[in-house]
Scaffold this motif. Structure first.
Motif, mmCIF file in Angstrom:
data_model
loop_
_atom_site.group_PDB
_atom_site.id
_atom_site.type_symbol
_atom_site.label_atom_id
_atom_site.label_comp_id
_atom_site.label_asym_id
_atom_site.label_seq_id
_atom_site.Cartn_x
_atom_site.Cartn_y
_atom_site.Cartn_z
ATOM 1 N N GLU A 1 117.382 87.939 121.267
ATOM 2 C CA GLU A 1 117.003 86.699 120.586
ATOM 3 C C GLU A 1 118.149 85.697 120.596
ATOM 4 O O GLU A 1 117.931 84.499 120.782
ATOM 5 N N LEU A 2 119.367 86.173 120.394
ATOM 6 C CA LEU A 2 120.530 85.296 120.433
ATOM 7 C C LEU A 2 120.625 84.630 121.801
ATOM 8 O O LEU A 2 120.805 83.413 121.902
ATOM 9 N N TYR A 3 120.476 85.422 122.850
ATOM 10 C CA TYR A 3 120.522 84.884 124.217
ATOM 11 C C TYR A 3 119.414 83.846 124.426
ATOM 12 O O TYR A 3 119.658 82.741 124.896
ATOM 13 N N LYS A 4 118.191 84.205 124.042
ATOM 14 C CA LYS A 4 117.043 83.322 124.230
ATOM 15 C C LYS A 4 117.232 81.997 123.497
ATOM 16 O O LYS A 4 117.045 80.922 124.077
ATOM 17 N N LEU A 5 117.625 82.073 122.237
ATOM 18 C CA LEU A 5 117.791 80.853 121.444
ATOM 19 C C LEU A 5 118.955 80.004 121.947
ATOM 20 O O LEU A 5 118.877 78.778 121.944
#
Length: 86
Positions: free
Chosen positions: A9-13
């Motif tokens: 999620e960190l990567y995606k956001l």
């Protein structure tokens, strides 16, 4: 398990926000290497760092851990990570 979900999620956001690891690190007062460890699921942040990451990405804690409508995971398409060279 949590580290992997958080990392994805960190990567995606971060990608959706158009930010580099360096930019997120600076905003969250951590190192770029630490952001890389988090995105790779190789480390888990403290609560304090988790909150700073949310602020750095201008997102909610629920979004950062991938919770949507009370369910784990998102139905949004995820940017694909580039393949690592052997």
């Amino acid at each position: 398990y949590f580290s992997g979900v958080l990392g994805e999620e960190l990567y995606k956001l971060r990608i959706q926000a158009g930010l580099t690891q360096e930019q997120v690190a600076k905003r969250a007062c951590v190192t770029r290497e630490y952001v890389s460890l988090l995105e790779g699921g190789r480390s888990s942040p403290t609560v304090e760092v988790f909150v700073r990451l949310c602020n750095a990405l201008e997102t909610s804690p629920r979004d950062l851990i991938g919770v949507v409508d009370g369910a784990q995971g998102t139905s949004r398409s995820r940017p694909q990570r580039p393949k690592k060279k052997p």
